[in-house]
Design a protein around this motif. Sequence first.
Motif, short mmCIF file in Angstrom:
data_model
loop_
_atom_site.label_atom_id
_atom_site.label_comp_id
_atom_site.label_asym_id
_atom_site.label_seq_id
_atom_site.Cartn_x
_atom_site.Cartn_y
_atom_site.Cartn_z
N ARG A 1 0.81 -1.21 0.00
CA ARG A 1 0.00 0.00 0.00
C ARG A 1 0.85 1.26 0.00
NH1 ARG A 1 -4.92 -1.40 4.27
NH2 ARG A 1 -5.71 -3.25 3.14
N GLY A 2 2.16 1.13 -0.19
CA GLY A 2 3.03 2.28 -0.30
C GLY A 2 3.53 2.83 1.02
N LYS A 3 3.27 2.16 2.13
CA LYS A 3 3.75 2.61 3.43
C LYS A 3 5.19 2.14 3.66
CE LYS A 3 -0.09 4.59 4.77
NZ LYS A 3 -0.16 6.04 4.99
N THR A 4 6.00 3.05 4.23
CA THR A 4 7.39 2.71 4.51
C THR A 4 7.51 2.05 5.87
OG1 THR A 4 8.15 4.59 3.20
CG2 THR A 4 9.71 3.67 4.78
N PHE A 5 8.24 0.96 5.92
CA PHE A 5 8.53 0.33 7.22
C PHE A 5 10.04 0.12 7.34
CE2 PHE A 5 7.55 -3.07 4.24
CZ PHE A 5 8.59 -3.97 4.43
N GLN A 6 10.52 0.21 8.59
CA GLN A 6 11.94 0.11 8.88
C GLN A 6 12.16 -0.86 10.03
OE1 GLN A 6 13.39 4.02 9.81
NE2 GLN A 6 13.02 4.84 7.76
N PHE A 7 13.32 -1.52 9.95
CA PHE A 7 13.79 -2.32 11.09
C PHE A 7 14.97 -1.57 11.69
CE2 PHE A 7 11.54 -5.31 8.44
CZ PHE A 7 10.87 -6.12 9.36
N VAL A 8 14.82 -1.17 12.96
CA VAL A 8 15.82 -0.34 13.64
C VAL A 8 16.29 -1.05 14.91
CG1 VAL A 8 16.25 1.87 14.79
CG2 VAL A 8 14.83 1.78 12.72
N THR A 9 17.61 -1.08 15.09
CA THR A 9 18.20 -1.63 16.32
C THR A 9 18.59 -0.47 17.24
OG1 THR A 9 19.02 -3.63 15.25
CG2 THR A 9 20.11 -2.96 17.30
N VAL A 10 18.16 -0.56 18.49
CA VAL A 10 18.43 0.48 19.48
C VAL A 10 19.40 -0.08 20.51
CG1 VAL A 10 17.45 2.07 21.17
CG2 VAL A 10 16.13 1.46 19.10
N ASP A 11 20.56 0.57 20.65
CA ASP A 11 21.56 0.19 21.65
C ASP A 11 21.49 1.16 22.82
OD1 ASP A 11 22.93 -2.05 20.44
OD2 ASP A 11 23.64 -0.63 18.93
N GLY A 12 21.49 0.57 24.06
CA GLY A 12 21.51 1.39 25.25
C GLY A 12 20.14 1.62 25.85
N LEU A 13 19.12 0.84 25.43
CA LEU A 13 17.78 1.02 25.99
C LEU A 13 17.02 -0.28 25.84
CD1 LEU A 13 16.06 3.29 27.26
CD2 LEU A 13 15.15 3.77 24.96
N ASP A 14 16.15 -0.57 26.84
CA ASP A 14 15.40 -1.82 26.81
C ASP A 14 14.21 -1.72 25.85
OD1 ASP A 14 12.69 -1.34 28.63
OD2 ASP A 14 14.37 -0.04 29.21
N GLY A 15 13.74 -2.88 25.41
CA GLY A 15 12.69 -2.95 24.41
C GLY A 15 11.37 -2.38 24.88
N GLU A 16 11.01 -2.58 26.14
CA GLU A 16 9.72 -2.10 26.63
C GLU A 16 9.62 -0.59 26.54
OE1 GLU A 16 6.98 -2.29 30.70
OE2 GLU A 16 8.82 -3.48 30.56
N THR A 17 10.71 0.10 26.94
CA THR A 17 10.71 1.56 26.86
C THR A 17 10.64 2.04 25.41
OG1 THR A 17 12.03 1.68 28.88
CG2 THR A 17 11.96 3.65 27.50
N VAL A 18 11.41 1.38 24.56
CA VAL A 18 11.42 1.76 23.14
C VAL A 18 10.02 1.61 22.54
CG1 VAL A 18 12.29 1.16 20.85
CG2 VAL A 18 13.85 1.24 22.81
N LEU A 19 9.34 0.51 22.84
CA LEU A 19 8.02 0.27 22.30
C LEU A 19 7.02 1.31 22.78
CD1 LEU A 19 6.26 -1.57 20.54
CD2 LEU A 19 5.81 -2.94 22.59
#
Length: 690
Positions: free
Chosen positions: A502-520
Amino acid sequence: MTRDSYGQPIVLVCGADTRESRLAGSLEAAADRPVRAIAAARLADALETVDGAESREVPGNGDSSASAAGDPDADGGLPRPAAVVLETDDRSELRTLLERVRDAADAPAIAAPPAGSEPLAAAAVRADADEYAPVDRDDAVDRILEAAADGTDRDGTDGERDYHQILANELPDEAFVIGEDGTYLDAQIRPDAAELYTVSSDDLIGRRLEDAFPDDTVAKLRGCMDRAFETETIQSVEYEAETTEGWRRFEARVVPIDERIDGQRAVVWLARDITERAKRERELRSRQARLERLNRINAVIRDAIETLVQAPTRDAIEQQVCEQLVDSELYCGALIVERAADDTLAYRIGAGDATAYMAHSRDVDAAEHCSVTRAAETGETQITDHILETEPLPDDLQEAAREDDVRATIAVPITYEDATYGVLSVLASRTDAFTDSEAAAFELLGETIGFTIMAVKNRQLLLADTVVELEFRIDGGETFSFDLSEAYDCTCSLEWVGTSSRGKTFQFVTVDGLDGETVLEEAQAHDSIEECRLIHDGTSQCTIEMRLAESGVRTLANHGATIRDVAVNDGVGTCLVEVSQDANVREIADALSVIYENTELVARREVDRPVRTAAERRNRILDELTERQLTTLRVAYYAGFFDWPRESTGEEIAEAMDVTPPTMHQHLRKGMKTILNEFFEEGDWTPEEL
């Protein structure tokens, strides 16, 4: 009933079976005289038996029915008729019967076809009928009886007689008797059409065609009359006449008259106002022409699109499009311009006969180039029409348009998603050349050219031995990665970017220095993210998938750049991309600045790519696979595990290898990850190719 009440009979001439007459019954009921029906084939014999008596009593008991008097020989002959009524819709037969009555009987001849029509009325006039009374008219019987009672003086001089009833009865608008010298001898105009005429029908009599029409129209009308006289057949002609409502179009049937009037030949001129019909026909022809032209345009554009996929370079793409548009003969010119590094419009390529216009286009700067400039700036198609009449162009370009007869232009942006590569300008020598449907077809062509140019750029970049590496520094941005890194002092690194169906952009991003729950939690609350989910979670590192409303990374990919690395730390981003050696670096930088305002190109360098053959890549993968992983992949492949539908299940593969299903799946996934890693982590691939 007295002798006088019978009087002279009315003779009704009809088909072979007189009982099928539509007129006999009503005529018998209304007449105060006998009605004798005979078949058309017996008319000649019947007329020969007519005696000269003024009246003759019909034998019998007073029965005046047509069936009782059907045989003219039954009483020794046919009395002189009060009228002869001809009930036939065959024009040839009608004329023949009328001529026989005129030659053999001193009685009015009445044409009474089952249904009236202009050709039958014309035939009646030509054969000298005294009355015309179609059976389907309400007053048919009354008119027949009136003609029978009054009779018609058939001994007039030079063919003079009363045409009025026949002329006015059948024609929709106007009827004239016009002499060979062009003089109006008689005129009849319907009341509902009379208000259109500046001269009344009475005043028109005695005037000539030259008094009513321009010379060219008079010549046309006289030519039609001459053909009618020469061929002795009915002729048709269309012409225009000035009325109180302006010029209107008429269609005329011109019927030559056998007898002379006032010593000259004449015609009956039966005219019909066809203005509305002509208008509908013009509209229909116009729609048909537009449809045919649109089909041709679609065919040209379809052919152009089909050839685009085979074009090796951008120049070849643009040259083929321009040449195919001009070769169709629908357009007099086609050219493509692009925005140069100094922000002016630069002529790239063109084709066609509008040489002056296209030559001038090479010199016109962005501020002057009107529709082309607007198309480049707005990304929307621009149409300029009636150029020679309205003169909307700058003076020099207007003069060039006049020299090349350029009457309409369309300027179509050449785009792919948010990237604009240039503008296609098409020139036409006809007004209204670009309808909404045609504009939509050209917009599709512009998008297709843009897509093909992007694909060529990516192909050239993929196969190039030497590329240009660009490094951008981005100070701050309103996207999630910038806000997150600045708030939590973490680093966000792009793993991959793609586009949904449908033309939407999606990205896979790795975050260093922070836990997943906070990032989400932060991602779900951020305005730039439409959807997100946590892929991998750890105490100090995680990977998240995000769907974005807009993305600078996607913008770079649309401009033919391969993204090598994107990292954001403490609100500052670093972006490393590769482009081909002929790429427009300023265009790429400007496109990125639209998303991130504070963007700076900090490095530009040429990089030689190592040449890696397919064999080398294959050997590298084999070196990294363990024996068990390679065996599992081979067994699964040859057993049809990867087919759809599967030929073998995971349990069957594990049984063949004599291992448990979990162990088999572990070897299989590790082996596949090793292979995919070679492509996604180490390979030189663009997002469009993965």
